[in-house]
Design a protein around this motif. Structure first.
Motif, short mmCIF file in Angstrom:
data_model
loop_
_atom_site.label_atom_id
_atom_site.label_comp_id
_atom_site.label_asym_id
_atom_site.label_seq_id
_atom_site.Cartn_x
_atom_site.Cartn_y
_atom_site.Cartn_z
N VAL A 226 35.77 40.63 42.98
CA VAL A 226 36.81 41.56 42.53
C VAL A 226 36.80 41.68 41.00
O VAL A 226 36.85 42.79 40.46
N ILE A 227 36.71 40.56 40.31
CA ILE A 227 36.69 40.59 38.84
C ILE A 227 35.47 41.37 38.34
O ILE A 227 35.59 42.23 37.46
N GLY A 228 34.31 41.08 38.92
CA GLY A 228 33.10 41.79 38.51
C GLY A 228 33.21 43.29 38.72
O GLY A 228 32.84 44.08 37.84
N SER A 229 33.74 43.69 39.88
CA SER A 229 33.85 45.11 40.20
C SER A 229 34.89 45.81 39.33
O SER A 229 34.65 46.91 38.82
N VAL A 230 36.05 45.17 39.15
CA VAL A 230 37.13 45.78 38.37
C VAL A 230 36.72 45.98 36.92
O VAL A 230 36.92 47.05 36.34
N VAL A 231 36.13 44.94 36.32
CA VAL A 231 35.71 45.05 34.92
C VAL A 231 34.66 46.15 34.76
O VAL A 231 34.70 46.95 33.82
N ASP A 232 33.71 46.21 35.70
CA ASP A 232 32.66 47.22 35.61
C ASP A 232 33.20 48.62 35.81
O ASP A 232 32.88 49.54 35.04
N LEU A 233 34.06 48.81 36.83
CA LEU A 233 34.56 50.14 37.15
C LEU A 233 35.62 50.62 36.16
O LEU A 233 35.58 51.76 35.70
N VAL A 234 36.55 49.74 35.82
CA VAL A 234 37.68 50.14 35.00
C VAL A 234 37.33 50.22 33.52
O VAL A 234 37.81 51.12 32.80
#
Length: 251
Positions: A226-234
């Motif tokens: 979740v952290i990896g995806s959120v940082v990348d997307l947001v």
């Protein structure tokens, strides 16, 4: 339908299927926990502040390591792009080291720095530096010659040419390099923390696996994803899109 809604529906369906399949097969929570078991483990971890301490420790190491990686990678990339001799020697070494997984450096880091924070930060820094170097080098080398010729006709040269023409033109590559450096540094951090003495997400993952707490194992894996995806997307994808649009590179 908005992409965010699609993702929400997809992952909700995925967790429902996961819950049903585990119930039907009858797996033990020690082998394959249900999402409800994982949710309970995460709730307990946050209530007793274990996961909060882990997140704080991991982000502290990541912040220091990524900051150093971006600074060193940017300077090294500029040097390789501007010096043919450095590019043909050090540049070859950078490309060779890029293929080496970050975790391979952990034994050397422990010997050099000891089994401490410095060793982990070294691994994180190394994980992000190389990919940032390569992208920064490529960005400067990819500046259209037309920009340089046009600036030359207007009297720009030397340091002025670099700061006002070459460096700004390489910004899209630098942003992509920063995005990749984040991803590489995040993975390097998790790998290094698996062998650390804690706290940290990687340490808790290893601790939970050693004691058969599979619900917590899956919970930590989900947090990492979740952290990896959120940082990348947001953060990084939006920033990258804005830069690409700003420089007229979008299709």
């Amino acid at each position: 339908m908005k992409p965010g809604v699609k993702r929400l529906i997809f992952f909700a369906s995925l967790f429902i299927i996961w819950e049903v399949v585990v119930l039907l097969i009858g797996w033990s929570p020690a082998v394959m926990p249900k999402p409800s078991n994982v949710a309970v483990a995460l709730y307990q971890g946050f209530m007793d502040k274990t996961l909060l301490y882990d997140l704080g420790a991991s982000f502290k190491r990541l912040g220091v390591g990524l900051f150093l990686a971006l600074i060193i990678g940017t300077l090294l990339g500029i040097w390789l792009a501007k010096s043919k001799t450095a590019d043909e020697t050090v540049g070859t070494l950078v490309l060779a080291l890029q293929s080496v997984p970050s975790i391979v450096w952990l034994p050397l880091a422990i010997i050099w720095f000891g089994f401490n924070e410095t060793a982990i930060i070294f691994i994180v820094t190394l994980g992000g530096t190389l990919v940032m170097t390569i992208n920064m080098r490529m960005g400067i080398k990819s500046v259209p010659p037309l920009y340089i010729k046009a600036a030359s006709t207007m009297g720009a040269s030397g340091v002025e040419m670099f700061w006002k023409i070459i460096l700004p033109a390489s910004v899209p590559y630098a942003v992509t390099g920063a995005r990749l450096a984040w991803a590489f540094a995040w993975r390097a951090l998790m790998a290094a923390e698996l062998l650390s003495m804690g706290p940290g997400l990687g340490y808790t993952l290893k601790y939970a696996a050693d004691f058969g707490q599979m619900s917590l194992v899956f919970g930590v894996i989900i947090i990492i994803c979740v952290i990896g995806s959120v940082v990348d997307l947001v953060i990084f994808q939006r920033f990258e899109k804005n830069v690409i649009k700003r420089w007229g590179l979008d299709s």
